[in-house]
Design a protein around this motif. Structure first.
Motif, PDB file in Angstrom:
ATOM      1  N   CYS A  20      60.669  17.217  88.877  1.00  0.00           N
ATOM      2  CA  CYS A  20      60.437  15.810  89.497  1.00  0.00           C
ATOM      3  C   CYS A  20      61.403  15.388  90.779  1.00  0.00           C
ATOM      4  CB  CYS A  20      60.346  14.779  88.496  1.00  0.00           C
ATOM      5  SG  CYS A  20      60.065  13.020  89.188  1.00  0.00           S
ATOM      6  N   HIS A  22      61.636  12.561  91.864  1.00  0.00           N
ATOM      7  CA  HIS A  22      62.274  11.363  91.717  1.00  0.00           C
ATOM      8  C   HIS A  22      63.386  11.225  90.809  1.00  0.00           C
ATOM      9  CE1 HIS A  22      62.149   6.938  90.359  1.00  0.00           C
ATOM     10  NE2 HIS A  22      61.951   6.736  91.478  1.00  0.00           N
ATOM     11  N   CYS A  23      62.865  11.773  89.732  1.00  0.00           N
ATOM     12  CA  CYS A  23      64.172  11.680  88.486  1.00  0.00           C
ATOM     13  C   CYS A  23      64.882  12.802  88.394  1.00  0.00           C
ATOM     14  CB  CYS A  23      63.297  11.330  87.222  1.00  0.00           C
ATOM     15  SG  CYS A  23      62.223  12.561  86.417  1.00  0.00           S
ATOM     16  N   ASN A  25      64.164  15.707  86.654  1.00  0.00           N
ATOM     17  CA  ASN A  25      64.094  16.284  85.513  1.00  0.00           C
ATOM     18  C   ASN A  25      62.970  17.341  85.543  1.00  0.00           C
ATOM     19  OD1 ASN A  25      65.716  14.822  83.493  1.00  0.00           O
ATOM     20  ND2 ASN A  25      64.504  13.017  84.018  1.00  0.00           N
ATOM     21  N   SER A  27      59.916  18.526  84.064  1.00  0.00           N
ATOM     22  CA  SER A  27      58.782  17.849  82.967  1.00  0.00           C
ATOM     23  C   SER A  27      57.360  18.185  83.164  1.00  0.00           C
ATOM     24  CB  SER A  27      59.150  16.434  83.137  1.00  0.00           C
ATOM     25  OG  SER A  27      58.687  15.908  84.100  1.00  0.00           O
ATOM     26  N   CYS A  56      54.499  12.418  87.220  1.00  0.00           N
ATOM     27  CA  CYS A  56      55.379  12.819  86.384  1.00  0.00           C
ATOM     28  C   CYS A  56      55.348  12.326  84.845  1.00  0.00           C
ATOM     29  CB  CYS A  56      57.023  12.457  86.718  1.00  0.00           C
ATOM     30  SG  CYS A  56      58.307  13.084  85.803  1.00  0.00           S
ATOM     31  N   PHE A  58      57.577  12.039  82.647  1.00  0.00           N
ATOM     32  CA  PHE A  58      59.100  11.553  82.119  1.00  0.00           C
ATOM     33  C   PHE A  58      59.194  10.341  82.837  1.00  0.00           C
ATOM     34  CE2 PHE A  58      63.431  11.424  82.117  1.00  0.00           C
ATOM     35  CZ  PHE A  58      63.742  11.525  80.744  1.00  0.00           C
ATOM     36  N   CYS A  59      59.144  10.045  83.777  1.00  0.00           N
ATOM     37  CA  CYS A  59      59.537   8.928  84.817  1.00  0.00           C
ATOM     38  C   CYS A  59      58.157   7.928  85.340  1.00  0.00           C
ATOM     39  CB  CYS A  59      60.300   9.045  85.852  1.00  0.00           C
ATOM     40  SG  CYS A  59      59.655   9.954  87.221  1.00  0.00           S
ATOM     41  N   ALA A  61      56.625   8.635  87.987  1.00  0.00           N
ATOM     42  CA  ALA A  61      56.648   8.674  89.420  1.00  0.00           C
ATOM     43  C   ALA A  61      55.303   9.485  89.998  1.00  0.00           C
ATOM     44  CB  ALA A  61      57.740   9.228  90.157  1.00  0.00           C
TER      45      ALA A  61
END
Length: 104
Positions: A20, A22-23, A25, A27, A56, A58-59, A61
């Motif tokens: 990702c 953005h974060c 990670n 994922s 994503c 995870f976050c 985004a």
């Protein structure tokens, strides 16, 4: 009286494992296609616009993609139709790969 308008449809093309932007990670990302169709008397007639994006898991985004990039990701990502993908190199094709500050 004529009733017309637009209606949106979302198709999930694939699930990809990406890094990702953005974060940071690695994922699962959902590759989605959003199509807006012109309707006449509530019957969809023809597409007005088509947009592609990854999201994503995870976050949350979301990142918009061009059609060519979405097709390439779907081809490299494995099976389409939301069946899970593998084998995509994170950071390739314009998806930024961030450095892990804790890795030596």
């Amino acid at each position: 009286m004529i009733i017309f308008g637009t209606r949106g449809y979302i198709y999930q093309l694939a699930m990809l494992t990406l890094l990702c932007g953005h974060c940071g990670n690695p994922s699962a990302h959902a590759l989605r296609k959003r199509v807006t169709k012109f309707t006449l008397f509530f019957v969809p007639l023809f597409p007005v616009s088509t947009k592609y994006a990854t999201q994503c898991t995870f976050c949350g985004a979301e990142r918009r993609l061009e059609r060519e990039e979405a097709e390439r990701l779907q081809a490299q990502g494995g099976m389409g139709g939301g069946q899970g993908g593998q084998g995509f190199q994170p950071g390739a094709g314009g998806i930024p790969q961030q450095q892990n500050p804790y890795q030596q």
